[in-house]
Design a protein around this motif. Structure first.
Motif, PDB file in Angstrom:
ATOM      1  N   CYS A   1       0.985  -1.198   0.017  1.00  0.00           N
ATOM      2  CA  CYS A   1      -0.215   0.040   0.037  1.00  0.00           C
ATOM      3  C   CYS A   1       0.884   1.126   0.017  1.00  0.00           C
TER       4      CYS A   1
ATOM      5  N   ARG B   1       1.801   1.755  -3.602  1.00  0.00           N
ATOM      6  CA  ARG B   1       0.472   2.496  -4.283  1.00  0.00           C
ATOM      7  C   ARG B   1       0.472   3.913  -4.020  1.00  0.00           C
TER       8      ARG B   1
ATOM      9  N   GLN C   1      -6.249   6.641  -5.864  1.00  0.00           N
ATOM     10  CA  GLN C   1      -5.244   5.439  -5.487  1.00  0.00           C
ATOM     11  C   GLN C   1      -4.406   5.832  -4.350  1.00  0.00           C
TER      12      GLN C   1
ATOM     13  N   ALA D   1      -4.899   4.411  -0.525  1.00  0.00           N
ATOM     14  CA  ALA D   1      -3.733   3.229  -0.020  1.00  0.00           C
ATOM     15  C   ALA D   1      -3.002   4.042   1.303  1.00  0.00           C
TER      16      ALA D   1
ATOM     17  N   ALA E   1      -4.568  -4.290  -5.787  1.00  0.00           N
ATOM     18  CA  ALA E   1      -5.144  -3.351  -4.751  1.00  0.00           C
ATOM     19  C   ALA E   1      -6.458  -4.166  -4.229  1.00  0.00           C
TER      20      ALA E   1
END
Length: 182
Positions: A22, A25, A33, A37, A164
């Protein structure tokens, strides 16, 4: 929150790896996103810290109220962000579950990790039902994910929707495991 040491370490590894992904990300080009994240990274690392087997490390008594405060703040942030998207409501429920688990651990006698019976059964059951449903729904959604439009198959790590979703699925499974041992 702590059961047998081997499953505890697997849970720590799963949550820490999810948190690390994460963080990766957060470098995505899409604002949505990056925002999601960050909350998911906090949740992954927080769950990893809470899942460390008690035989290895028992947090000091002040740690549980700190966890509750951190995840309470994350819940307020998720509530504010929910104005823009429904996924943030899931972050709110996750943060509330972490606050609940932290408060239960703070109130348990000598922080009796994994002995059960220390939470409110109705609330624990409701959270278990929510996260079990979330795991099933996320698992179903994971199957038909197509490549990111316009990426030509070369999407970066932070822009892969299937990764994800797998990340969210693993955190949902970890949350179910943690609630079961509460």
């Amino acid at each position: 929150m702590h059961g047998p040491a081997s499953s505890g370490w697997l849970l720590v590894a799963l949550c820490a790896a999810t948190g690390a992904y994460c963080l990766a990300r957060m470098r995505s080009g899409a604002e949505g996103q990056r925002s999601a994240a960050g909350g998911e990274a906090l949740m992954g690392f927080g769950m990893a810290a809470m899942a460390v087997p008690a035989a290895v490390f028992t947090p000091p008594s002040w740690a549980w109220p700190v966890y509750a405060a951190v995840f309470g703040a994350a819940g307020v942030h998720a509530l504010w962000a929910a104005r823009a998207g429904a996924h943030h409501l899931h972050h709110l429920v996750g943060a509330a579950a972490m606050v609940y688990m932290s408060l239960v651990m703070a109130g348990s006698p000598a922080h009796a990790h994994g002995r059960g019976g220390s939470g409110v059964p109705l609330l624990t059951g409701a959270l278990l039902l929510y996260f079990a449903g979330y795991v099933l729904l996320t698992g179903v959604r994971l199957v038909p994910v197509a490549a990111v439009a316009g990426s030509g198959g070369s999407a970066g790590w932070g822009d892969r929707p299937e990764l994800a979703r797998a990340c969210r699925l693993s955190m949902g499974i970890a949350m179910v495991a943690m609630l079961l041992t509460l």
